[in-house]
Design an enzyme around this catalytic site. Sequence first.
Site, PDB file in Angstrom:
ATOM      1  N   THR A  43       0.818  -1.208   0.000  1.00 15.48           N
ATOM      2  CA  THR A  43       0.000   0.000   0.000  1.00 15.48           C
ATOM      3  C   THR A  43       0.853   1.260   0.000  1.00 15.48           C
ATOM      4  O   THR A  43       1.853   1.352   0.705  1.00 15.48           O
ATOM      5  CB  THR A  43      -0.917   0.011   1.224  1.00 15.48           C
ATOM      6  OG1 THR A  43      -1.791  -1.119   1.154  1.00 15.48           O
ATOM      7  CG2 THR A  43      -1.745   1.283   1.291  1.00 15.48           C
ATOM      8  N   SER A  96      -6.317   0.543  -2.617  1.00 16.01           N
ATOM      9  CA  SER A  96      -6.976  -0.553  -3.318  1.00 16.01           C
ATOM     10  C   SER A  96      -6.469  -0.715  -4.744  1.00 16.01           C
ATOM     11  O   SER A  96      -6.439  -1.826  -5.278  1.00 16.01           O
ATOM     12  CB  SER A  96      -8.494  -0.322  -3.325  1.00 16.01           C
ATOM     13  OG  SER A  96      -8.998  -0.287  -2.005  1.00 16.01           O
ATOM     14  N   GLY A 104       2.550  -2.621   8.593  1.00 12.25           N
ATOM     15  CA  GLY A 104       2.841  -3.268   9.859  1.00 12.25           C
ATOM     16  C   GLY A 104       4.305  -3.658   9.960  1.00 12.25           C
ATOM     17  O   GLY A 104       4.913  -4.121   9.003  1.00 12.25           O
ATOM     18  N   ARG A 109     -29.591 -10.204  33.705  1.00  9.65           N
ATOM     19  CA  ARG A 109     -29.932  -8.821  34.035  1.00  9.65           C
ATOM     20  C   ARG A 109     -31.446  -8.616  34.009  1.00  9.65           C
ATOM     21  O   ARG A 109     -32.122  -9.032  33.063  1.00  9.65           O
ATOM     22  CB  ARG A 109     -29.268  -7.886  33.025  1.00  9.65           C
ATOM     23  CG  ARG A 109     -29.624  -6.428  33.170  1.00  9.65           C
ATOM     24  CD  ARG A 109     -29.005  -5.812  34.402  1.00  9.65           C
ATOM     25  NE  ARG A 109     -29.159  -4.355  34.413  1.00  9.65           N
ATOM     26  CZ  ARG A 109     -28.731  -3.591  35.390  1.00  9.65           C
ATOM     27  NH1 ARG A 109     -28.089  -4.118  36.414  1.00  9.65           N
ATOM     28  NH2 ARG A 109     -28.914  -2.287  35.356  1.00  9.65           N
ATOM     29  N   GLY A 154     -24.810   0.580  30.134  1.00 14.24           N
ATOM     30  CA  GLY A 154     -23.578   1.267  30.521  1.00 14.24           C
ATOM     31  C   GLY A 154     -22.450   0.303  30.829  1.00 14.24           C
ATOM     32  O   GLY A 154     -21.276   0.604  30.592  1.00 14.24           O
ATOM     33  N   THR A 173     -11.328  -2.397   6.105  1.00 15.25           N
ATOM     34  CA  THR A 173     -10.526  -1.628   5.148  1.00 15.25           C
ATOM     35  C   THR A 173      -9.337  -2.408   4.604  1.00 15.25           C
ATOM     36  O   THR A 173      -9.097  -2.408   3.400  1.00 15.25           O
ATOM     37  CB  THR A 173     -10.020  -0.330   5.817  1.00 15.25           C
ATOM     38  OG1 THR A 173     -11.150   0.433   6.253  1.00 15.25           O
ATOM     39  CG2 THR A 173      -9.194   0.498   4.845  1.00 15.25           C
ATOM     40  N   GLU A 194      -6.639  -5.603   3.674  1.00 19.17           N
ATOM     41  CA  GLU A 194      -6.791  -6.816   2.860  1.00 19.17           C
ATOM     42  C   GLU A 194      -7.911  -6.638   1.832  1.00 19.17           C
ATOM     43  O   GLU A 194      -8.582  -7.597   1.459  1.00 19.17           O
ATOM     44  CB  GLU A 194      -7.065  -8.039   3.749  1.00 19.17           C
ATOM     45  CG  GLU A 194      -5.913  -8.412   4.650  1.00 19.17           C
ATOM     46  CD  GLU A 194      -4.644  -8.764   3.893  1.00 19.17           C
ATOM     47  OE1 GLU A 194      -4.736  -9.390   2.829  1.00 19.17           O
ATOM     48  OE2 GLU A 194      -3.561  -8.388   4.354  1.00 19.17           O
ATOM     49  N   ASP A 225     -10.450  -3.088   0.677  1.00 16.24           N
ATOM     50  CA  ASP A 225     -11.580  -2.297   1.158  1.00 16.24           C
ATOM     51  C   ASP A 225     -12.880  -3.028   0.819  1.00 16.24           C
ATOM     52  O   ASP A 225     -13.067  -3.511  -0.294  1.00 16.24           O
ATOM     53  CB  ASP A 225     -11.553  -0.919   0.493  1.00 16.24           C
ATOM     54  CG  ASP A 225     -12.724  -0.065   0.907  1.00 16.24           C
ATOM     55  OD1 ASP A 225     -13.797  -0.211   0.284  1.00 16.24           O
ATOM     56  OD2 ASP A 225     -12.591   0.741   1.829  1.00 16.24           O
TER      57      ASP A 225
END
Length: 708
Positions: free
Chosen positions: A163, A169, A202, A336, A426, A447, A449, A451
């Site tokens: 990239t 892309s 990376g 809950r 919460g 996004t 590998e 888009d």
Amino acid sequence: MTELVDRPAGRGSRPAAATPGDGKPAQGQPAVDVAGLGRLLLGRWAEIRLQARDLAARPELHKTEGLPHTEHRIRTFGQLKYLVENEAVHRAFPTALGGSDDHGGNIAGFEELVTADPSLQIKAGVQWGLFGSAVMHLGTEEHHAKWLPGIMNLDIPGCFAMTETGHGSDVASIATTATYHPGTQEFVVHTPFRAAWKDYIGNAAIDGLGAVVFAQLVTQGVNHGVHAFYVDLRDPQTKEFLPGIGGEDDGVKGGLNGIDNGRLHFTNVRIPRSNLLNRYGNVDVDGTYSSPIASPGRRFFTMLGTLVQGRVSLDGAAVAASKIALTAAIRYATERRQFNASSHTEEEVLLDYQRHQRRLFTRLATTYAAGFAHEQLLQKFDDVFSGAHDTDEDRQDLETLAAALKPLSTWHALDTLQECREACGGAGFLIENRFASLRADLDVYATFEGDNTVLLQLVAKRLLADYAKEFRNVDFGVLARYVVGQATGVALHRTGLRQVAQFVADTGSVQKAALALRDEEGQRALLTDRVQTMVADVGAALNGANRLPHDKGAALFNKHQNELIEAAQAHAELLQWEAFTEALKDIADPGTKTVLTWLRDLFGLSLIEKNLAWYLMNGRLSMQRGRTVGEYINRLLVKIRPHALDLVEAFGYSQDHIRAAVATGAEKTRQDEARAYFRSQRASGQAPVDEKVLLARTSGAARGQSGA
């Protein structure tokens, strides 16, 4: 198809569960064989998945929430070493180098790491799934022997430098060049301008010592397109960039901060001719280019196709993350309690509310569908990369299937994590419950590998190509008649004639409408018809586009791009539904099959409900039948409710994988304590009188006196 009880859920009230609040099936109702279903969900590579889950359950690999990104990076790199020490990264590599040539098993194990820490999963993916795989699949045995041992044991941490800042892309248009010089037998790798810097890479910011760099190969004045080159980046001792190489740290990201993403640029960096990974394209000493694939376009897509495993693994990891979220949220929802709608003294369990069931069960059904589809994708991937079925058509099918499923599963994971977060109120926002953290880490899965939107466009083009093949050998007159036929069919639907006939058939019998919708073939027909119609409509609109001037053809395609992508998404959803339906054939236990069939129906009808406007506008459903879709979904929710815990327990994840405080049973302990307190207070006779009760008594007494 197993019959449903024809008792619609009461409107405006809490839906009836078999035994309200306890979530258990009533006597005589079908039961899920959790162990048997769990074995089915583990799939072909069950043993490897279990090994990987055992590893992912260890605290050494767990994400430490709240770490500064600098410390998170150090921890993640250390975890890579832990994976090497535990022989968790070698499965896909050649047997001769200590691997096991198990491509499907490698992905099955790798995707489970997302439960430990998504940063670890992706950093491992960069090292062995991208960097290592590029050397393995694009290089030759000479390259394998030279670099793969160091890549496998982490002596050579590396980058996958494809990239660029200016091109993500659109890989074919990257601007970095590798120009061959016969005099020195070297390639010169060069970044000609700022937008050509390799970006979001990376391992580039700190750890990477080497990189597979994608660049335009130029020799003898001819650009032969994008090829891969091995480039040393840093001095192994000092970790400083080598001459001509520079870079920057991308810094803190929205998630995945255990990975040192960065930028790289090259200023006339010389590398040996042998550093070209030349499986699909070679340059001789004198600069002559040769390739076993004559077509530049086909060569380019073949090279990229060898790297499809990134999309396959993200598809599986997204499904795993969805399973983790749903397990936590559904466990919490069975414990809950909020509001006392049906009792003066007892509050309702969240999962007994219809809307809560809608929020979680529809996503549970989609997760099952996505999981079964992923297993088919993984099988296809292994068939291709093992050589069992490795024709050009097989590779194209694999590419298309991965491009179809990865967008749906990654979008679904983000949606599921958000919905589960909200469904836990919460508490769900607390990092200790992982929803917010996982969602942040998985955000970029949509996004990288590929888009998601671009991938669906790739799928759409394949659908159009298959559609066009039907007419490749016929004259224009036949095609014109077909298009007219399509237009006539649409006109028929739009006149309302089919709606009227359907309405007459359904009038007075909601059950008859529901039978048609819940029938397997009825769902298949509706889902398939939508895909076929959408592709045919766009195909007819684009007919002749290839004979137009380039700019006009592009404008026509752009005019229908949205419809194309919607058709591709509908196609991918159909693939998931079909995979779910296929999986039902492998279930022997009657109770499990019944419950899973309800879940499949929920998935199918949810797709129809989501696109109800299309079915109504195109005359595929009458208004009468359209109204029954939501009602039938509500009835399915009631039937699935007693089995919800079993369906998530079958995923097979332990508390060491879930690691969410809301899923530990602590909420049940709190609720039981509260209920016991109020019961004791009421029994003692010392409880204060509720003002509303007192007012009601006073009002009743006054009415009695006035009546007297």
